[in-house]
Design a protein around this motif. Sequence first.
Motif, PDB file in Angstrom:
ATOM      1  N   LYS A   1       0.830  -1.214   0.000  1.00  0.00           N
ATOM      2  CA  LYS A   1       0.000   0.000   0.000  1.00  0.00           C
ATOM      3  C   LYS A   1       0.864   1.264   0.000  1.00  0.00           C
ATOM      4  CE  LYS A   1      -4.143  -1.687   2.336  1.00  0.00           C
ATOM      5  NZ  LYS A   1      -4.218  -2.287   3.686  1.00  0.00           N
TER       6      LYS A   1
ATOM      7  N   ARG B   1       0.658   5.736   0.376  1.00  0.00           N
ATOM      8  CA  ARG B   1      -0.166   6.856   0.833  1.00  0.00           C
ATOM      9  C   ARG B   1       0.421   8.143   0.244  1.00  0.00           C
ATOM     10  NH1 ARG B   1      -0.677   8.428   7.196  1.00  0.00           N
ATOM     11  NH2 ARG B   1       1.469   9.089   6.850  1.00  0.00           N
TER      12      ARG B   1
ATOM     13  N   GLN C   1       3.553   1.440   3.163  1.00  0.00           N
ATOM     14  CA  GLN C   1       3.056   0.731   4.339  1.00  0.00           C
ATOM     15  C   GLN C   1       4.214   0.035   5.066  1.00  0.00           C
ATOM     16  OE1 GLN C   1       0.794  -2.470   2.860  1.00  0.00           O
ATOM     17  NE2 GLN C   1      -0.110  -3.070   4.821  1.00  0.00           N
TER      18      GLN C   1
ATOM     19  N   ASP D   1       0.127  -1.031   9.987  1.00  0.00           N
ATOM     20  CA  ASP D   1      -0.576   0.201   9.665  1.00  0.00           C
ATOM     21  C   ASP D   1       0.289   1.440   9.882  1.00  0.00           C
ATOM     22  OD1 ASP D   1      -0.465  -0.014  12.345  1.00  0.00           O
ATOM     23  OD2 ASP D   1      -2.643  -0.155  12.676  1.00  0.00           O
TER      24      ASP D   1
ATOM     25  N   TRP E   1       3.507   4.071   8.394  1.00  0.00           N
ATOM     26  CA  TRP E   1       3.890   4.604   7.090  1.00  0.00           C
ATOM     27  C   TRP E   1       5.321   5.091   7.111  1.00  0.00           C
ATOM     28  CZ3 TRP E   1       0.601   3.500   3.331  1.00  0.00           C
ATOM     29  CH2 TRP E   1      -0.750   3.288   3.664  1.00  0.00           C
TER      30      TRP E   1
END
Length: 357
Positions: free
Chosen positions: A245, A247, A265, A279, A281
Amino acid sequence: MDDLRQKYLEAVAAATDEATLEDLRVAAVGKKGEISLKMRELGKMTPEERQVAGPALNALKDEVNSALAAKKEALGDAALDARLSEEWLDVTLPARGRPEGTIHPVSQVTEEVIAIFADMGFSVAEGPQIENDFYNFDALNIPPHHPARQEFDTFYMHRDEGDNRPPHVLRTHTSPVQIRAMEKTGAPIRVIAPGRVYRSDYDQTHTPMFHQIEGMAIGEDISMANLKWVLEEFFAAFFEIDGIKTRFRASHFPFTEPSAEVDIQCSWVDGQLRIGEGDGWMEVLGSGMMHPKVLQAGGVDPEKYQGFAFGMGIDRIAMLKYGIPDLRAFFDSDLRWLRHYGFSALDVPTLARGLSK
Ligand code: 2NL
């Protein structure tokens, strides 16, 4: 004659080296040897005497010669046996090690990144490390006296006294390479620019020379969605984690509008970083849509074209991928630590790794 025979055969039998044998040969059957002299006396004999002495002397000469030859061969064999028993090699011993070169992690990671972007149609561009302030700053929408110029901790190369032209600089990013690529090729274009960059900064996460890779894609309808796909594709291949993932956080750079910093992630487990899990970053790069002024500086019409651009530290992503804690280890320490991180000359070929998915 029996005396001669006994004398020489015994002496040959007792000889222990080739030099003694040669002396004996000269003394017995050489030009002035005892047997040779005796043969010369045959002429003075009566035919009857000669008929007996002639064959006998010839036989003696042959006998001594063959004794000499046999002994010579025996001595040779003995000498070889002696050498063989002394000069033996233990072929079961392990071989002596050879000094082994290693591929530097930064070089390896650069190749990995290039291979991944090559798969997505990006070619590699290179340019000078000593730049002028147009390519390093003005073209990137950082005009003279803009506060961002101070933020780059630039190394300036001083001019001679009285020479008032602006100084050259050590490039602070590889963006100048992208400006030059735009000038050269025009749009549409897809390139990445890896290389050394320089900033006057030194601590656990900064060295005055480090490596950056920037990329850009320009076309008539290149969008931020394309940027997101390309970067997610890159992270999945580079960290070998499908579906990792990302962001995007709104940010600001003078050369992009809008701008975004990109995180991947991650999580921390027992003080260890785990990429692609949990969870948390981790910031890994900066990016955005190319500022119209930057397109224009590169000779690309911003009314017709738009593009995305991004930049990241190669050293930093190498540290993340291979778990290397201190950037200074790359450039300041000796290279023994490389083996500790598993880098050796026989490492997996770079391209095979980058392309396997
Ligand atoms: C960072 C941020 C970035 C770029 C680099 C770029 C290059 C051209 C035009 C526009 Cl020619 N942009 N490069 C864009 C955004 C961010 O780097 O944090 N790098 C380590």
